[in-house]
Design a protein around this motif. Structure first.
Motif, mmCIF file in Angstrom:
data_model
loop_
_atom_site.group_PDB
_atom_site.id
_atom_site.type_symbol
_atom_site.label_atom_id
_atom_site.label_comp_id
_atom_site.label_asym_id
_atom_site.label_seq_id
_atom_site.Cartn_x
_atom_site.Cartn_y
_atom_site.Cartn_z
ATOM 1 N N LEU A 78 1.054 -1.109 0.052
ATOM 2 C CA LEU A 78 -0.009 0.001 -0.235
ATOM 3 C C LEU A 78 1.105 1.236 0.029
ATOM 4 C CD1 LEU A 78 -2.868 -1.301 2.548
ATOM 5 C CD2 LEU A 78 -3.130 -0.721 0.030
ATOM 6 N N GLN A 79 1.941 1.143 0.639
ATOM 7 C CA GLN A 79 2.866 2.483 0.708
ATOM 8 C C GLN A 79 3.307 2.577 -0.668
ATOM 9 O OE1 GLN A 79 5.466 2.838 4.147
ATOM 10 N NE2 GLN A 79 4.381 0.989 5.212
ATOM 11 N N LEU A 80 3.859 1.351 -1.408
ATOM 12 C CA LEU A 80 4.449 1.371 -2.336
ATOM 13 C C LEU A 80 3.759 1.955 -3.616
ATOM 14 C CD1 LEU A 80 7.303 0.739 -3.672
ATOM 15 C CD2 LEU A 80 6.397 -1.333 -4.068
ATOM 16 N N LEU A 81 2.525 1.344 -3.715
ATOM 17 C CA LEU A 81 1.490 1.548 -4.864
ATOM 18 C C LEU A 81 0.613 2.665 -4.564
ATOM 19 C CD1 LEU A 81 1.367 -1.920 -6.105
ATOM 20 C CD2 LEU A 81 3.139 -0.406 -6.668
ATOM 21 N N ALA A 82 0.176 2.926 -3.366
ATOM 22 C CA ALA A 82 -0.927 3.819 -3.115
ATOM 23 C C ALA A 82 -0.574 4.524 -1.923
ATOM 24 C CB ALA A 82 -1.986 2.930 -2.771
ATOM 25 N N PRO A 83 0.530 5.653 -2.371
ATOM 26 C CA PRO A 83 0.696 6.483 -0.673
ATOM 27 C C PRO A 83 -0.543 7.534 -0.283
ATOM 28 C CG PRO A 83 1.932 7.164 -2.859
ATOM 29 C CD PRO A 83 1.260 5.778 -3.240
ATOM 30 N N ASP A 84 -1.339 7.488 -1.671
ATOM 31 C CA ASP A 84 -2.426 8.553 -1.094
ATOM 32 C C ASP A 84 -3.544 7.707 -0.631
ATOM 33 O OD1 ASP A 84 -0.967 10.564 -2.129
ATOM 34 O OD2 ASP A 84 -1.877 10.294 -4.449
ATOM 35 N N LEU A 85 -4.202 8.095 0.348
ATOM 36 C CA LEU A 85 -5.221 7.323 0.991
ATOM 37 C C LEU A 85 -6.451 7.149 0.442
ATOM 38 C CD1 LEU A 85 -5.007 8.978 5.029
ATOM 39 C CD2 LEU A 85 -4.074 6.614 4.172
ATOM 40 N N ILE A 86 -6.617 8.140 -0.536
ATOM 41 C CA ILE A 86 -7.905 7.661 -1.561
ATOM 42 C C ILE A 86 -7.892 6.474 -2.054
ATOM 43 C CG2 ILE A 86 -6.925 9.164 -3.307
ATOM 44 C CD1 ILE A 86 -9.882 10.297 -3.843
ATOM 45 N N HIS A 87 -6.482 5.793 -2.692
ATOM 46 C CA HIS A 87 -6.237 4.919 -3.485
ATOM 47 C C HIS A 87 -6.517 3.709 -2.586
ATOM 48 C CE1 HIS A 87 -4.444 7.570 -6.660
ATOM 49 N NE2 HIS A 87 -5.668 7.502 -6.898
ATOM 50 N N ARG A 88 -6.450 3.708 -1.433
ATOM 51 C CA ARG A 88 -5.895 2.223 -0.494
ATOM 52 C C ARG A 88 -7.165 1.515 -0.589
ATOM 53 N NH1 ARG A 88 -1.402 2.750 3.292
ATOM 54 N NH2 ARG A 88 -2.399 1.443 4.728
ATOM 55 N N PRO A 89 -8.306 1.722 -0.292
ATOM 56 C CA PRO A 89 -9.294 0.811 -0.351
ATOM 57 C C PRO A 89 -9.461 0.198 -1.930
ATOM 58 C CG PRO A 89 -10.218 2.972 0.452
ATOM 59 C CD PRO A 89 -8.925 3.339 0.272
ATOM 60 N N ALA A 90 -9.134 0.968 -2.892
ATOM 61 C CA ALA A 90 -9.463 0.207 -4.031
ATOM 62 C C ALA A 90 -8.290 -0.823 -4.402
ATOM 63 C CB ALA A 90 -9.358 1.184 -5.208
ATOM 64 N N LEU A 91 -7.127 -0.537 -3.688
ATOM 65 C CA LEU A 91 -5.920 -1.542 -3.868
ATOM 66 C C LEU A 91 -6.183 -2.821 -2.920
ATOM 67 C CD1 LEU A 91 -3.521 -1.762 -5.394
ATOM 68 C CD2 LEU A 91 -2.198 -0.752 -3.497
ATOM 69 N N GLU A 92 -6.872 -2.259 -1.552
ATOM 70 C CA GLU A 92 -6.903 -3.439 -0.744
ATOM 71 C C GLU A 92 -8.014 -4.519 -1.447
ATOM 72 O OE1 GLU A 92 -8.444 -1.668 2.807
ATOM 73 O OE2 GLU A 92 -6.330 -0.934 3.463
ATOM 74 N N HIS A 93 -9.040 -3.898 -2.189
ATOM 75 C CA HIS A 93 -10.113 -4.625 -2.575
ATOM 76 C C HIS A 93 -9.411 -5.771 -3.744
ATOM 77 C CE1 HIS A 93 -13.753 -6.103 -4.491
ATOM 78 N NE2 HIS A 93 -13.153 -5.622 -5.721
ATOM 79 N N ARG A 94 -8.584 -5.146 -4.539
ATOM 80 C CA ARG A 94 -7.811 -6.012 -5.305
ATOM 81 C C ARG A 94 -7.002 -6.844 -4.826
ATOM 82 N NH1 ARG A 94 -6.218 -3.509 -10.628
ATOM 83 N NH2 ARG A 94 -7.357 -1.866 -10.823
#
Length: 703
Positions: free
Chosen positions: A149-165
């Motif tokens: 998450l730190q590497l690919l989604a440093p912005d909090l707005i992108h974290r939920p989408a990445l967690e879902h993936r």
């Protein structure tokens, strides 16, 4: 500095940097990780500094080893396709790379690829594993969800989408990545599907834990079958890469698997043949789907079913984005789930097809092809293996291949494990060894002719056209014990160049409900696999008259009889039933028999022939022995004559003398005694003493 964040759902064509060499793609991710560490709060710690040095060194070394050249532009793959199946067709190009196949097969995008390459880090180099172990809160050599998450989604707005993936996206559904199951989500390790890195880099395109099946498609004899509507439809499914499960069913899994491989070959698509147990876990099926896509091959799967309790459902094939050819035996549950599927049943090859098959695999013996087609009901792949073995056998003997070589190799290839109560007999006796009335011998020869001339009568003249069981010959041998029923079956098998499966009925019949049918099914399956003559000795208990139903036992006994009757009708070989009492056989069986041969007790002339047949010319027989005298005085059957002749020989050997009259008389008396029959006595003037046979009491002796 780290590279800009890949936007979710970005264009696939924009991420084909460096030609998608996996090592270079992983090194790029390593460089991004180095940038993250350089900006992190622990950047001054020695362990972090060492990690950064390694990551930068690897990135530089990889770029220098695999530089991008003008002649190697990134491939330009389309991002949209008018036909939903077009991406699959694109991924099955001969020059498609494994990562291209994954993208098209499972619908991956740029973010998915960044996640995938991150998961590849520890598999690419042990140095990456060491860095990740140092960064992991649990000391594991894999990247954690938090690090990703730190590497690919440093912005909090992108974290939920990445967690879902990570928890339910395409990578997880396809099994490309695995997620740890314990602890908070950010601390869970992300690992690559075992073996996937080797497949992506071409080191080992197939995992070792999925058994490959050695299947060689042989077209000889299948020309007519290949143009049937079912096969043409199945070929079209494979050609167009429709995500459909094609269930190919036959009498046994091996036949179904060979035909399924032939279909894949005819469709012109690369394929892989494997065997999986029906109880295989969904995880293994998911691995099969994944590696089939990575390798760009259609999976052709032979389903192996256990002999124990039946599996209620087949596998769920919904994880396969490509066609699957599933080879099963008839009656087995094939698939589960809502994925589309087709059924392609496989019938037996006709005799005409088998003639063409033998002509194709063994052109040196074309004149014997009709006989082979009748005797050996083989699939083309097995016939090809037999032909190759026969040629090698003949070459080692420095002579042309012969039909005897073929018979020998068929026996060797079909030496299968036999069910309980069944013995395999290699016949050696010919008609010269059989002492039987001429009209009975003629019946045996007519039965052999009925098998040998099937191509002409049934195929060319079309008698009994499409009638079930038309190619089988069923016979009843009726007569007292020892009259030659078993020998006659051996003689017929020898004439047909086949073996005999001798069924001990007492071991086949079971008191447990359903077990007798199971045992009988195994017996018929073994006979069909071995292309052998099936001989039921003392078949009264199996083929006896059905009874009035007075209890559950009677009802199930009649069900067993009905099952046996049905299976016997479908048997396409020579089946012989032996009984001592013809009147005990159910009339329903008698109506379905092609031949009924009565074996009577031998007359005087036949007994003389039997004595001469069972006493070899090489034996030292005293001139006083008169076989006509023995035949006249003792009206016994051939089995007892054989026993008496052998016993007399051993008596003579123990005395160190030739075979005299007294040896034969004593041996005959012993046979009468064993049978519980009244002994007719000795010829007038013959007197025995016990000392003749090793008994010390010296007195006149009359048995």
């Amino acid at each position: 500095m780290s590279e800009p964040l890949s936007e979710p759902f970005a264009s696939v064509s924009g991420v084909f940097d460096a030609g998608f060499r996996p090592v270079r793609a992983v090194a790029r991710i390593g460089g991004r990780l180095a940038g993250l560490l350089e900006q992190g709060p622990r950047q001054d710690q020695p362990i972090v500094q060492s990690a950064v040095v390694f990551l930068r060194a690897m990135e530089e070394a990889v770029v220098q080893s695999w530089p991008m050249t003008p002649s190697e532009p990134p491939p330009e793959l389309p991002t949209t396709f008018p036909d939903p199946l077009q991406p699959l067709a694109h991924s099955f190009r001969p020059d498609a790379t494994p990562i291209e196949r994954l993208i098209m097969g499972f619908g991956l995008d740029a973010v998915d690829l960044d996640i995938l390459w991150t998961a590849c880090l520890p598999d690419c180099h042990e140095g990456y594993a060491s860095v990740l172990r140092a960064l992991s809160p649990r000391g594991e050599p894999q990247p954690t969800v938090g690090l990703l998450l730190q590497l690919l989604a440093p912005d909090l707005i992108h974290r939920p989408a990445l967690e879902h993936r990570l928890t339910g996206g395409a990578l997880r559904r396809a099994g490309l990545i695995l997620l740890g199951e314990e602890g908070p989500l950010p601390e869970r390790a992300i690992s690559l599907q075992p073996g996937l890195w080797n497949a992506l880099t071409g080191l080992a395109p197939w995992p070792t834990d999925i058994e490959l099946a050695d299947v060689h498609p042989i077209m000889s004899g299948l020309e007519h079958w290949a143009t049937s509507p079912d096969v043409l439809l199945t070929r079209r499914v494979v050609e167009t890469l429709e995500p459909v499960t094609v269930v190919v069913s036959a009498e046994d899994e091996a036949t179904a698997l060979h035909r399924a491989a032939v279909i894949a070959q005819l469709a012109g698509r690369p394929y892989i043949t494997v065997r999986l147990a029906a109880t295989t876990t969904p995880g293994v099926w998911r691995r099969l789907a994944l590696f089939a896509v990575v390798s760009g091959r259609i999976p052709v799967v032979g389903m192996v079913w256990p002999d124990g309790p039946k599996v209620s459902d087949g596998p769920d094939m919904s994880m396969f984005p490509i066609p699957v050819l599933l080879a099963v035996r008839e009656g087995a549950p094939a698939v589960a789930g809502d994925r589309a599927w087709l059924h392609t049943p496989i019938g037996r090859l006709s005799v005409a097809d088998r003639v063409r098959m033998w002509e194709g695999v063994l052109p040196e013996l074309t004149e014997f092809a009709p006989g082979f087609a009748v005797r050996y009901r083989l699939e083309p792949d097995l016939a090809f293996a037999v032909a190759r073995s026969a040629k090698i056998h003949a070459r080692m003997a420095q002579r042309p291949v012969s039909k005897e070589d073929v018979g020998h190799c068929v026996r060797a290839r079909l030496n299968v494990s036999l069910p309980s109560g069944v013995a395999l007999i290699r016949p050696t006796a010919g008609f010269g060894s059989l002492v039987l009335a001429e009209d009975r011998v003629q019946q045996l020869r007519e039965a052999i002719d009925r098998l040998n001339h099937q191509p002409l009568v049934l195929d060319d003249w079309r008698f009994l056209h499409n009638r079930s069981g038309a190619r089988g010959v069923r016979m009843l041998f009726s007569g007292p014990p020892g009259t030659g029923k078993t020998l006659a079956a051996e003689v017929m098998a020898h004439e047909l160049d086949l073996d005999v499966l001798l069924v001990d009925v007492s071991k086949v019949v079971s008191k447990w409900i359903g077990e007798t049918e199971k045992n009988l099914g195994q017996v018929f399956d073994a006979a069909e696999r071995t292309a052998a003559v099936l001989f039921f000795d003392e078949a009264d208990s199996l083929f006896g008259r059905r009874t009035e139903v007075s209890d559950a036992h009677d009802r199930y006994a009649n069900l067993e009889t009905a099952y046996l009757l049905s299976r016997l009708e479908r048997f396409e070989g020579l089946a012989v039933l032996s009984t001592n009492l013809r009147q005990n056989i159910d009339n329903a069986f008698l109506r379905r028999l092609e031949f009924v041969v009565d074996f009577d007790e031998p007359e005087f002339e036949d007994r003389v022939r039997l004595w001469r047949a069972h006493v070899p010319q090489t034996a030292p027989v005293h001139e006083e022995v008169d076989f006509e005298e023995l035949a006249l005085m003792y009206p016994i059957v051939g089995g007892l004559i054989r026993n008496a002749a052998t016993a007399a020989a051993f008596l003579a050997a123990s005395h160190g003398s030739s075979l005299g009259r007294h040896h034969f008389f004593w041996a005959i008396w012993r046979e009468y005694e064993k049978a519980g029959r009244a002994f007719p006595g000795f010829p007038a003037g013959v007197e025995f003493t016990r000392s003749m046979f090793g008994v010390e009491t010296r007195q006149g002796f009359t048995p």
